[in-house]
Design an enzyme around this catalytic site. Structure first.
Site, PDB file in Angstrom:
ATOM      1  N   ASP A 229       0.959  -1.327   0.105  1.00 33.15           N
ATOM      2  CA  ASP A 229      -0.146  -0.002   0.165  1.00 33.15           C
ATOM      3  C   ASP A 229       0.993   1.232   0.038  1.00 33.15           C
ATOM      4  OD1 ASP A 229      -2.082   1.816   0.159  1.00 33.15           O
ATOM      5  OD2 ASP A 229      -2.341   1.385   2.329  1.00 33.15           O
ATOM      6  N   LYS A 236       1.595   7.879   0.853  1.00 29.70           N
ATOM      7  CA  LYS A 236       2.184   7.913   2.271  1.00 29.70           C
ATOM      8  C   LYS A 236       3.424   8.414   2.134  1.00 29.70           C
ATOM      9  CE  LYS A 236       0.028   3.349   3.461  1.00 29.70           C
ATOM     10  NZ  LYS A 236      -0.604   3.960   4.671  1.00 29.70           N
ATOM     11  N   ARG A 310     -10.882  -0.635   3.331  1.00 23.41           N
ATOM     12  CA  ARG A 310     -12.450  -0.822   3.253  1.00 23.41           C
ATOM     13  C   ARG A 310     -13.201  -1.075   2.101  1.00 23.41           C
ATOM     14  NH1 ARG A 310     -12.459   4.495   6.608  1.00 23.41           N
ATOM     15  NH2 ARG A 310     -10.177   3.428   7.177  1.00 23.41           N
TER      16      ARG A 310
END
Length: 456
Positions: A229, A236, A310
């Site tokens: 990720d 990030k 999610r």
């Protein structure tokens, strides 16, 4: 690995005499004065995890300090601390204590040596007479699977390799496996999984394993499989990206729990669903403020591309819920908010069924695999409202991130389906007896204990 850690006695097997610090004076009272003098010389005071070999011309013996005989981690530091050899526990252990001793020893002997070999020996333990071998082998092999998968870097564990791990399980236990890859996700109506993973050259997929008698109660396990990720276009910082090989820890838990169920032969109709993707930056990456379709028909406005777990879970949960399982559990390394609230050791439990939540917490205490329940606090749901879509994937205020993530997922599960969501860290930041630094199974043993009790 397990066969070398738990073995049979040899002529050179060393007897381990467990003693607590409180009981050491009583034990010494029955020994020659020279023994007490020797232990004082070597500094043995019965501290948990310490050991001292005893002098003498007879069979080799050593004292081992333990906090309690039935502590799971009582012997877990010894496989790597003791000199290489074979050992046996010289104490009357009941089934519970013997099983925990063997399991702790096995977990303490784990090594991840795919990339760096070690010559450091790991000692073996003779199976305690009363130990439940099936429980030990089932649990240790599942924990090793989680650790191996989480420890493997993304260069060698992408969506395809995660599917390979599921394939190996399917072959071992004669389970069925369906893997939906790339554009086929759109054709078969898993649009959110496809959207999150489409920018990566390693195609997204949904891994779907089925096992057991269709007439048995349905047990469905879902695991977040984000193999790496970057945060997507909401990139990030590099410091936050360093640990992101472990963002498929939920998938590792789901596969490992499926392994335990199949090894035990529980009378369930098992289904394991793993949406497997990489969330990367690319020309086809999904974007902030995009509105995504989902399998349930709800539309989702993307407030942050780094809240991607999610999004893939919602498609998998909608499919899982469509069969109305008797029990639905999902695992995910979902939110930093859960770690801020509970730290690395306690998975956050969010659950729509009070009895199920209570069972999971009780089991966690009993098997020393604790969980902590957070509420699905309905008033926070309004923070996910969107002007453009049925729901947003994040709130704007930043509060209660683990709870609002659970509330988002709850939208894709029927009220009638008993459902538990485990937001787990899947990692040990520092080593402890039986728990080496690196990938870790957290919440796995508690979940299995509930499943075994309900269906076994």
């Amino acid at each position: 690995m397990l066969a070398t850690l738990l073995a049979v006695a040899t002529p050179d097997t060393v007897a381990l005499i467990p003693v607590t610090k409180a009981d050491l004076p009583g034990w010494l009272a029955d020994q020659p004065a020279a023994t007490a003098a020797w232990l004082k010389t070597v500094g043995f005071a019965g501290e948990a995890g310490s050991f001292a070999f005893l002098p003498g011309d007879g069979a080799p013996r050593a004292l081992v300090g333990v906090s309690a005989l039935d502590d799971l981690w009582a012997f877990a530091g010894l496989p790597t601390a003791l000199p290489a050899g074979t050992y046996r526990i010289d104490a009357a252990l009941d089934r519970h204590a013997a099983t925990r001793a063997a399991l702790g020893w096995a977990l303490g002997g784990y090594r991840f040596t795919r990339y760096k070999k070690t010559d450091k020996p790991v000692s073996g333990l003779v199976w305690p007479a009363e130990a439940d071998r099936g429980e030990v082998e089932r649990t240790a092999s599942a924990v090793f699977l989680v650790r191996d998968l989480v420890n493997t870097p993304a260069c060698d564990l992408g969506p395809a390799e995660l599917a390979d791990a599921a394939q190996a399980l399917a072959e071992e236990f004669e389970a069925g496996l369906d893997v939906i890859v790339g554009a086929d996700l759109l054709d078969r109506d898993y649009p959110a999984i496809h959207a999150v993973g489409r920018a990566s050259p390693r195609a997204p997929r949904l891994i779907d394993l089925r096992w057991g008698n269709p007439e048995h109660p349905k047990l469905t396990i879902v695991g977040k499989g984000v193999c790496f990720d970057t945060g997507g276009l909401d990139l990030k910082p590099s410091s936050a990206m360093l640990m992101m090989k472990k963002d498929m820890g939920g998938a590792a838990h789901a596969l490992a729990l499926g392994r335990m169920v199949m090894m035990a032969g529980l009378p369930v109709r098992l289904r394991v669903l793993v949406p497997a993707v990489e969330n990367v930056v690319g020309g086809d990456a999904f974007k902030p403020m995009d509105v995504l379709k989902t399998r349930k028909g709800l539309t989702v406005e993307v407030g942050n591309t780094d809240a991607e777990g999610r999004l893939i879970l919602c498609d998998a949960l909608a499919e899982a819920d469509s069969e109305k399982p008797a029990l639905l559990i999902d695992f995910a390394t979902l939110t930093g908010a859960a770690r801020v609230a509970l730290g690395p050791d306690l998975p956050a439990l969010l659950c729509n069924d009070d009895a199920l939540a209570a069972d999971l917490q009780t089991a966690g205490s009993e098997v020393e695999d604790p969980l902590w329940r957070l509420p699905l606090w309905a008033p926070y749901r309004k923070g996910l409202d969107s002007k453009l879509a049925d729901i947003g994937n994040v709130t704007s205020n930043g509060f209660a991130g683990a709870i609002t993530a659970g509330l988002f997922l709850q939208e894709f599960v029927s009220k009638e389906t008993p459902w538990a969501h485990l937001d787990t860290y899947a990692w040990n930041a520092s080593p402890r007896p039986g728990r080496p630094e690196g990938g870790e199974a957290l919440g796995l043993r508690a979940a299995y204990a509930v499943i075994a009790k309900r269906f076994g």
